[in-house]
Design a protein around this motif. Structure first.
Motif, mmCIF file in Angstrom:
data_model
loop_
_atom_site.group_PDB
_atom_site.id
_atom_site.type_symbol
_atom_site.label_atom_id
_atom_site.label_comp_id
_atom_site.label_asym_id
_atom_site.label_seq_id
_atom_site.Cartn_x
_atom_site.Cartn_y
_atom_site.Cartn_z
ATOM 1 N N LEU A 1 -2.577 15.267 13.516
ATOM 2 C CA LEU A 1 -2.918 13.862 13.531
ATOM 3 C C LEU A 1 -4.239 13.569 13.523
ATOM 4 O O LEU A 1 -5.010 14.173 14.356
ATOM 5 C CB LEU A 1 -2.254 13.258 14.684
ATOM 6 C CG LEU A 1 -0.652 13.498 14.857
ATOM 7 C CD1 LEU A 1 -0.359 13.049 16.151
ATOM 8 C CD2 LEU A 1 0.017 12.776 13.550
ATOM 9 N N GLN B 1 2.528 13.157 2.915
ATOM 10 C CA GLN B 1 1.702 12.485 3.895
ATOM 11 C C GLN B 1 2.081 11.044 4.009
ATOM 12 O O GLN B 1 1.892 10.442 5.099
ATOM 13 C CB GLN B 1 0.213 12.906 3.531
ATOM 14 C CG GLN B 1 0.169 14.409 3.750
ATOM 15 C CD GLN B 1 -1.202 15.007 3.621
ATOM 16 O OE1 GLN B 1 -1.606 15.998 3.682
ATOM 17 N NE2 GLN B 1 -2.117 13.930 2.946
ATOM 18 N N SER B 2 1.892 10.339 2.776
ATOM 19 C CA SER B 2 1.940 9.247 2.965
ATOM 20 C C SER B 2 3.357 8.512 3.520
ATOM 21 O O SER B 2 3.309 7.542 4.357
ATOM 22 C CB SER B 2 1.738 8.267 1.633
ATOM 23 O OG SER B 2 2.521 8.616 0.585
ATOM 24 N N GLU C 1 3.259 8.921 7.027
ATOM 25 C CA GLU C 1 2.316 8.313 7.894
ATOM 26 C C GLU C 1 3.107 6.676 7.896
ATOM 27 O O GLU C 1 2.945 5.869 9.173
ATOM 28 C CB GLU C 1 1.078 7.950 7.220
ATOM 29 C CG GLU C 1 0.221 7.429 8.122
ATOM 30 C CD GLU C 1 -1.466 7.379 7.144
ATOM 31 O OE1 GLU C 1 -2.009 6.573 7.275
ATOM 32 O OE2 GLU C 1 -1.755 8.623 6.574
ATOM 33 N N GLN C 2 3.707 6.360 6.909
ATOM 34 C CA GLN C 2 4.374 5.068 6.996
ATOM 35 C C GLN C 2 5.458 5.032 7.925
ATOM 36 O O GLN C 2 5.616 4.076 8.976
ATOM 37 C CB GLN C 2 5.137 4.737 5.612
ATOM 38 C CG GLN C 2 3.998 4.188 4.592
ATOM 39 C CD GLN C 2 4.900 3.845 3.203
ATOM 40 O OE1 GLN C 2 5.575 4.477 2.831
ATOM 41 N NE2 GLN C 2 4.265 2.737 2.512
ATOM 42 N N ARG D 1 4.191 5.005 11.421
ATOM 43 C CA ARG D 1 3.616 3.635 11.879
ATOM 44 C C ARG D 1 5.043 2.710 12.215
ATOM 45 O O ARG D 1 4.828 2.016 13.315
ATOM 46 C CB ARG D 1 2.945 3.180 10.854
ATOM 47 C CG ARG D 1 1.400 3.902 10.574
ATOM 48 C CD ARG D 1 0.465 3.209 9.837
ATOM 49 N NE ARG D 1 -0.696 3.965 9.321
ATOM 50 C CZ ARG D 1 -1.701 3.933 10.196
ATOM 51 N NH1 ARG D 1 -1.921 3.269 11.546
ATOM 52 N NH2 ARG D 1 -2.766 4.728 10.013
ATOM 53 N N THR E 1 -5.133 7.757 13.188
ATOM 54 C CA THR E 1 -5.669 6.956 11.800
ATOM 55 C C THR E 1 -4.909 7.413 10.539
ATOM 56 O O THR E 1 -4.585 6.779 9.657
ATOM 57 C CB THR E 1 -7.067 7.083 11.734
ATOM 58 O OG1 THR E 1 -7.450 8.358 11.351
ATOM 59 C CG2 THR E 1 -8.069 6.648 12.753
ATOM 60 N N SER E 2 -4.768 8.634 10.573
ATOM 61 C CA SER E 2 -3.711 9.419 9.599
ATOM 62 C C SER E 2 -3.195 10.631 9.891
ATOM 63 O O SER E 2 -3.229 11.062 10.902
ATOM 64 C CB SER E 2 -4.794 9.562 8.231
ATOM 65 O OG SER E 2 -5.508 10.747 8.398
ATOM 66 N N VAL E 3 -2.273 11.091 9.125
ATOM 67 C CA VAL E 3 -1.389 12.251 9.022
ATOM 68 C C VAL E 3 -1.775 13.325 8.081
ATOM 69 O O VAL E 3 -1.707 12.849 7.027
ATOM 70 C CB VAL E 3 0.069 11.765 9.120
ATOM 71 C CG1 VAL E 3 0.860 13.267 9.439
ATOM 72 C CG2 VAL E 3 0.331 10.894 10.146
#
Length: 156
Positions: A82, A125-126, A129-130, A133, A146-148
């Motif tokens: 993370l 990954q996206s 991340e979605q 969130r 902020t991102s994974v």
């Protein structure tokens, strides 16, 4: 006497062509030595170069997910990192780790094995991340990252 001059001329031309190709290869095919900032500007105006010291990474190791297969059960092992701001404390990441594990298992366990294998790393990954969130927002918690990043992936 005429034949040695022709051979000497051919050898001379061969040397000139060889040296010319070496110089061409050196000048035009070498890697670009521009700075990182110039390279980012070449990619696009909206992209901004960030200093890695501005970030902190918190590892989430060995998330194991059981997957449905045609003939038997399969498993998927995933290590995540993370990425957060440097001001973020490690305790915020530590408290969020169980929710991250739960959200990742819930997200990936619904996929069949073939579909999961077909995902590229950036798509995975996206998607993660979605889903993370959404999970944090549904529970009314602040998102500490902020991102994974996927640091290790094993599909068996």
């Amino acid at each position: 006497m005429r034949m040695p001059r022709v051979i000497l001329l051919i050898v001379g031309l061969n040397m000139v062509i060889t040296l010319g190709s070496v110089v061409f290869g050196y000048l035009y095919l070498r890697p670009d030595k521009t700075s990182d900032v110039e390279q980012v500007q070449k990619v696009g105006e909206a992209t901004i170069a960030q200093d890695p010291a501005n970030y902190v990474f918190y590892p989430v190791d060995k998330i194991v997910v059981n997957l449905r297969g045609d003939d038997r059960e399969h498993y998927f092992v995933l290590d995540l990192a993370l990425q957060g701001d440097a001001e973020q404390s490690a305790s915020a990441f530590k408290q969020a780790e169980l929710l991250v594990r739960n959200a990742v298992v819930g997200s990936l366990s619904t996929l069949p094995l073939n579909q999961l294998r077909a995902l590229s790393l950036t798509d995975l990954q996206s998607r993660l991340e979605q889903d993370l969130r959404k999970s944090f927002s549904a529970k009314g918690l602040g998102i500490p990252f902020t991102s994974v990043l996927v640091s290790k992936m094993l599909v068996q």
